[in-house]
Design a protein around this motif. Structure first.
Motif, mmCIF file in Angstrom:
data_model
loop_
_atom_site.group_PDB
_atom_site.id
_atom_site.type_symbol
_atom_site.label_atom_id
_atom_site.label_comp_id
_atom_site.label_asym_id
_atom_site.label_seq_id
_atom_site.Cartn_x
_atom_site.Cartn_y
_atom_site.Cartn_z
ATOM 1 N N ASP A 79 46.601 -63.879 -12.372
ATOM 2 C CA ASP A 79 46.676 -62.553 -12.977
ATOM 3 C C ASP A 79 46.965 -61.461 -11.953
ATOM 4 O O ASP A 79 46.524 -60.309 -12.111
ATOM 5 C CB ASP A 79 45.384 -62.216 -13.741
ATOM 6 C CG ASP A 79 45.073 -63.233 -14.844
ATOM 7 O OD1 ASP A 79 46.028 -63.686 -15.505
ATOM 8 O OD2 ASP A 79 43.898 -63.577 -15.015
ATOM 9 N N GLN A 80 47.732 -61.817 -10.899
ATOM 10 C CA GLN A 80 48.174 -60.840 -9.912
ATOM 11 C C GLN A 80 47.013 -60.125 -9.220
ATOM 12 O O GLN A 80 47.080 -58.926 -8.942
ATOM 13 C CB GLN A 80 49.090 -59.800 -10.567
ATOM 14 C CG GLN A 80 50.475 -60.317 -10.947
ATOM 15 C CD GLN A 80 51.373 -60.489 -9.726
ATOM 16 O OE1 GLN A 80 51.283 -61.485 -9.020
ATOM 17 N NE2 GLN A 80 52.241 -59.543 -9.495
ATOM 18 N N ARG A 81 45.942 -60.855 -8.954
ATOM 19 C CA ARG A 81 44.809 -60.283 -8.228
ATOM 20 C C ARG A 81 44.990 -60.581 -6.737
ATOM 21 O O ARG A 81 44.935 -61.728 -6.312
ATOM 22 C CB ARG A 81 43.486 -60.846 -8.752
ATOM 23 C CG ARG A 81 43.178 -60.379 -10.174
ATOM 24 C CD ARG A 81 41.843 -60.924 -10.655
ATOM 25 N NE ARG A 81 41.896 -62.372 -10.809
ATOM 26 C CZ ARG A 81 40.890 -63.193 -10.518
ATOM 27 N NH1 ARG A 81 39.768 -62.704 -10.021
ATOM 28 N NH2 ARG A 81 40.997 -64.491 -10.711
ATOM 29 N N PHE A 82 45.219 -59.531 -5.970
ATOM 30 C CA PHE A 82 45.478 -59.643 -4.542
ATOM 31 C C PHE A 82 44.180 -59.474 -3.772
ATOM 32 O O PHE A 82 43.390 -58.560 -4.038
ATOM 33 C CB PHE A 82 46.471 -58.572 -4.087
ATOM 34 C CG PHE A 82 47.904 -58.882 -4.410
ATOM 35 C CD1 PHE A 82 48.816 -59.116 -3.398
ATOM 36 C CD2 PHE A 82 48.339 -58.943 -5.725
ATOM 37 C CE1 PHE A 82 50.144 -59.405 -3.692
ATOM 38 C CE2 PHE A 82 49.662 -59.232 -6.032
ATOM 39 C CZ PHE A 82 50.559 -59.466 -5.012
ATOM 40 N N LEU A 83 43.971 -60.343 -2.800
ATOM 41 C CA LEU A 83 42.820 -60.248 -1.919
ATOM 42 C C LEU A 83 43.326 -60.305 -0.487
ATOM 43 O O LEU A 83 43.846 -61.333 -0.042
ATOM 44 C CB LEU A 83 41.835 -61.382 -2.191
ATOM 45 C CG LEU A 83 40.489 -61.296 -1.465
ATOM 46 C CD1 LEU A 83 39.735 -60.038 -1.880
ATOM 47 C CD2 LEU A 83 39.655 -62.531 -1.755
ATOM 48 N N MET A 84 43.207 -59.188 0.222
ATOM 49 C CA MET A 84 43.706 -59.080 1.587
ATOM 50 C C MET A 84 42.529 -58.991 2.548
ATOM 51 O O MET A 84 41.501 -58.384 2.229
ATOM 52 C CB MET A 84 44.595 -57.845 1.731
ATOM 53 C CG MET A 84 45.821 -57.873 0.841
ATOM 54 S SD MET A 84 46.749 -56.311 0.923
ATOM 55 C CE MET A 84 48.254 -56.804 0.042
ATOM 56 N N THR A 90 36.982 -56.498 6.786
ATOM 57 C CA THR A 90 36.996 -55.811 5.498
ATOM 58 C C THR A 90 37.904 -56.543 4.518
ATOM 59 O O THR A 90 38.976 -57.013 4.891
ATOM 60 C CB THR A 90 37.492 -54.358 5.664
ATOM 61 O OG1 THR A 90 36.596 -53.646 6.523
ATOM 62 C CG2 THR A 90 37.574 -53.641 4.329
ATOM 63 N N LEU A 91 37.471 -56.629 3.271
ATOM 64 C CA LEU A 91 38.282 -57.177 2.195
ATOM 65 C C LEU A 91 38.893 -56.037 1.403
ATOM 66 O O LEU A 91 38.219 -55.058 1.075
ATOM 67 C CB LEU A 91 37.427 -58.047 1.270
ATOM 68 C CG LEU A 91 36.929 -59.364 1.857
ATOM 69 C CD1 LEU A 91 35.821 -59.945 0.992
ATOM 70 C CD2 LEU A 91 38.076 -60.365 2.008
ATOM 71 N N VAL A 92 40.170 -56.173 1.091
ATOM 72 C CA VAL A 92 40.890 -55.194 0.274
ATOM 73 C C VAL A 92 41.428 -55.937 -0.938
ATOM 74 O O VAL A 92 42.143 -56.934 -0.785
ATOM 75 C CB VAL A 92 42.054 -54.556 1.062
ATOM 76 C CG1 VAL A 92 42.862 -53.627 0.168
ATOM 77 C CG2 VAL A 92 41.523 -53.805 2.285
ATOM 78 N N GLY A 93 41.090 -55.487 -2.129
ATOM 79 C CA GLY A 93 41.531 -56.200 -3.327
ATOM 80 C C GLY A 93 41.973 -55.269 -4.434
ATOM 81 O O GLY A 93 41.539 -54.115 -4.505
#
Length: 362
Positions: A79-84, A90-93
C-alpha cells in the motif's frame, strides 16, 4: 511529548489501514513531510532514460523536523508505505499518494534502542546504515557503523529483540561498516562493508548462515569489488538469483554520481571476490545527489527501482526520491543495436542529417 507522538505515529503507520483521499490536514507538530516533483534532467524534462532504467517520477523531500535527513536505507511495504532509515537512528515513514505528491500519515521517530543510548550526540553514536525486512514475520534488521553491530527489531519497532557485535566486523573502519545488507529467501544474510579492504580492489563482505543479530550465527568472509572509483551504499534483492547494487562516487572535479548494477547471488561465495554488471549511471546534468538508499517493488510484470539520497543534514545537499522502471536486458540490447546502426549510418559517406523537405532528421 513530541517524541512520544512521533513514536505513536510510527506504531499506527506500521498497522495497514485504508485511507480516503481528501483535503490535506494541517501539519501536526513537526511531523509534516513535503514532496516536490522534480525532473530527471532539469534542462531537458523530456529525458527519461538512464541506461537500463526508465525514469517515471522524482521528488525532493523536505521537513521542518531537525531529525529529518540523512536517508541511508529504505523498505517499501504494501500500500505504498515507505519506511526510510536515517543515519542518525531516526525512522521516517509515510504512505505515499503519488498522484497528489503527498505524504499521508507521516512520522519522524527515533529507533527504540541502538548501540548507544539516545542523547544529544545520537547522530554520531547511532550511525544506522542498512535496513532489511522480513514480510512473513514483520521483523526488521538494522546494520550500524562505528559500533559495528546488527540489531533485530519487532514488527512495530516497539522494541529491540536481539543485537550482535560480530567479531568479523570489529576491525572494519569506524565509518566503513554495514553499509548494505541482504536477507536471502533461505534465511541467510549478506552484510557489506563500505570500505574495509579485502583484496584486489574489493571490500569485505560477510555471509551469515542465519540471523546476524543472533550471536550463534556464523560469518564467512568474501570480497565485493564495486565499479572502479565507487563505493557500495545499498543493495536489494531483485529476484531469487540476483540483487541490485547501488554505488556512489564524489570527486571535486566531477561532483557526485551513482552507478546501479546487477550482481548474481551465486557469486557471493566465501573466500571469493564478487563483482556486478553496471546497468545505469546517474551523473550531472541528471538529478543526482549522495544516493544511499535502494528499494524494489513490482507493478504488474515490471520491476520498479526506487532510489533515495542522504543529504548529510547539509543545506548544500538534497533528500531526493527517484522512481524508475527496470528494462529487461533484451530491450536494452535492442536499443543499443539501434543506436549502433544509426551511428554507422551517420558515419557512412553520403549520409545527410536532413530529410528531403529540409527538416532535421530525428
Amino acid at each position: 511529548m513530541i517524541r512520544l507522538l512521533a513514536c505513536l505515529a510510527l506504531f499506527f503507520f506500521l498497522v495497514p489501514v485504508t485511507y480516503v483521499r481528501g483535503p490535506l490536514a494541517p501539519p501536526v507538530d513537526d511531523q509534516y513531510i513535503a514532496l516536490e516533483p522534480i525532473a530527471l534532467d532539469p534542462r531537458h524534462p523530456e529525458r527519461t532514460r538512464a541506461g537500463q532504467l526508465v525514469f517515471l517520477a522524482g521528488w525532493k523531500i523536505t521537513s521542518d523536523n531537525g531529525e529529518f535527513g540523512g536517508i541511508s536505507s529504505m523498505v517499501i511495504l504494501p500500500d505504498q508505505r515507505f519506511l526510510m532509515l536515517s543515519d542518525n537512528g531516526t525512522l521516517v515513514g509515510f504512505t505515499f499518494d503519488e498522484a497528489a505528491h503527498r505524504a499521508i500519515r507521516p512520522f519522524i521517530a527515533p529507533l527504540p534502542d541502538g548501540p548507544a543510548k539516545p542523547n544529544a550526540f545520537a547522530r554520531q553514536n547511532w550511525d544506522s546504515e542498512s535496513l532489511v525486512h522480513n514480510p512473513a514475520t514483520g521483523q526488521y534488521w538494522v546494520g550500524y557503523e562505528h559500533q559495528h553491530s546488527i540489531w533485530r527489531y519487532g514488527s512495530s519497532f516497539s522494541r529491540k529483540e536481539a543485537a550482535n557485535f560480530p567479531a568479523a566486523m570489529q576491525q572494519w573502519p569506524e565509518n566503513g561498516g554495514a553499509e548494505a545488507m541482504l536477507r536471502l529467501a533461505d534465511g541467510r544474510f549478506v552484510v557489506f562493508s563500505e570500505s574495509a579492504e579485502h583484496a584486489e580492489g574489493a571490500y569485505r563482505a560477510l555471509f551469515f548462515d542465519s540471523d546476524p543479530a543472533d550471536s550463534s550465527s556464523t560469518a564467512q568472509a568474501f570480497g565485493y569489488r564495486p565499479p572502479k572509483g565507487y563505493k557500495l551504499t545499498d543493495a536489494a534483492m531483485l529476484d531469487d538469483k540476483s540483487a541490485l547494487m547501488l554505488h556512489r562516487r564524489f570527486t571535486p572535479l566531477d561532483g557526485v554520481s551513482a552507478i546501479i548494477s546487477i550482481a548474481r547471488l551465486a557469486d557471493f561465495q566465501p573466500g571469493e571476490i564478487a563483482t556486478s554488471t553496471p546497468i545505469a549511471t546517474l551523473e550531472p546534468p541528471l538529478k543526482v545527489d549522495n544516493m544511499e538508499a535502494l528499494a524494489i517493488t513490482r507493478e504488474g510484470a515490471d520491476s520498479i527501482v526506487w532510489l533515495a539520497s542522504d543529504d548529510n543534514f547539509s543545506g548544500l545537499q538534497e533528500s531526493l526520491l527517484l522512481k524508475f522502471r527496470l528494462l529487461p536486458e533484451k530491450a536494452t540490447e535492442k536499443a543499443r543495436s539501434a543506436r549502433r546502426q544509426k551511428q554507422k549510418a551517420e558515419a557512412s559517406p553520403g549520409f545527410s542529417a536532413f530529410e528531403s523537405d529540409g527538416s532535421l532528421k530525428r
